[in-house]
Scaffold this active site. Structure first.
Site, short mmCIF file in Angstrom:
data_model
loop_
_atom_site.label_atom_id
_atom_site.label_comp_id
_atom_site.label_asym_id
_atom_site.label_seq_id
_atom_site.Cartn_x
_atom_site.Cartn_y
_atom_site.Cartn_z
N SER A 74 28.34 44.36 76.79
CA SER A 74 27.50 43.81 75.73
C SER A 74 26.78 42.59 76.27
CB SER A 74 28.40 43.41 74.55
OG SER A 74 27.70 42.60 73.62
N TYR B 75 35.28 38.46 69.96
CA TYR B 75 34.45 39.49 70.58
C TYR B 75 33.88 39.01 71.91
CZ TYR B 75 31.00 43.25 70.95
OH TYR B 75 30.25 44.33 71.37
#
Length: 273
Positions: free
Chosen positions: A154, A169
């Site tokens: 990501s 995250y």
């Protein structure tokens, strides 16, 4: 030294491809979002694809795709998925570690300590442990075929603000980057290990909380997504999952024979912000 670090020839691509046999891919989290796009793209380009997912949809899967229901946090479920791949297709050439969850953007002070701890555990269990257990289950078959691994990272593997990622995250995706680099070094020359780190993708975010494993899908209105993403990345692009799938297919192909430990970043140029 591990048994993968021997003196045999390095993997140049899937051995199946070298012999003209349709290569076989296992994709985790492949029933929705990026994973589904990757699975369908691989199948459309001649791969036989098996998807491991906790929530398998009803009805027939897309052509060339089959489903195995299971949890990536379970070593047994990952092993069973690989066993079913080999039972159905006789081999495994590509492992795509993709299943992941989000933390809903929670910062350090947004949750009580006990809730923060539980959310963090849940995110790390799926986004990091799930990758390791999937890789562990697949590695022996990939060594046998001279295959490869491709993981979903990501923009949060590199950036820590402005992208909606919370502390859990961001920690998980930074850790997953370490997993990719470690596995690339550990498994060379027999298995290539690379990743795709998207940013600005239109897909539902499944955010876990401290109460349930199921998580919740978090959506903004389309116009809000477009405005936020286009303002955030230098190219002003808005990406759909189907636009990302060719990056995975490239990394799994003979064209990427010289790449391991690399991360492709289709994120609109966030590296130059």
């Amino acid at each position: 030294m591990s048994d993968s670090q021997d003196t045999e020839a390095p993997a140049t691509a899937s051995a199946a491809g070298a012999r003209g046999t349709a290569p076989v891919a296992l994709v985790t989290g492949g029933c929705s979002g990026i994973g589904r796009a990757v699975a369908e793209d691989f199948a459309a380009h001649g791969h036989r694809v098996v998807v491991l997912d906790r929530q398998v949809p009803q009805g027939a899967p897309p052509p060339g795709v089959s489903y195995v229901e299971g949890d990536v946090r379970s070593a047994e479920d990952n092993a069973r998925a690989v066993e079913e791949v080999v039972a159905r297709h006789g081999r495994l050439d590509v492992f795509v570690g993709n299943a992941g969850v989000h933390d809903g953007g929670a910062g350090l002070r947004d949750l009580p300590a006990a809730e923060l701890a539980e959310v963090t555990r849940r995110v790390l269990d799926v986004d990091v442990l799930g990758y390791l257990l999937g890789a562990r289950a697949a590695v022996e078959e990939l060594i046998r075929t001279g295959g490869c691994m491709v993981f979903t990272l990501s923009d949060a593997s590199f950036l820590v603000s402005g992208n909606g990622a919370g502390v859990a995250y961001a920690a998980a995706k930074h850790a997953a980057l370490g997993v990719v680099r470690h596995l690339a070094a550990d498994l060379a020359p027999r298995v290539r290990v690379n990743a795709v780190a998207p940013g600005g993708v239109v897909t539902g975010l499944r955010a876990v909380d401290a109460v349930t494993d199921e998580g919740r899908l978090v959506f903004l209105r389309r116009e809000e997504i477009e405005r936020t993403i286009r303002a955030y990345n230098p190219l002003g692009v808005l990406l759909e999952p189907a636009q990302l799938a060719p990056y995975y297919r490239f990394l799994a192909s003979a064209a990427a024979v010289g790449l391991t430990g690399e991360v492709l970043r289709p994120d609109g140029g966030l590296a130059v912000r």
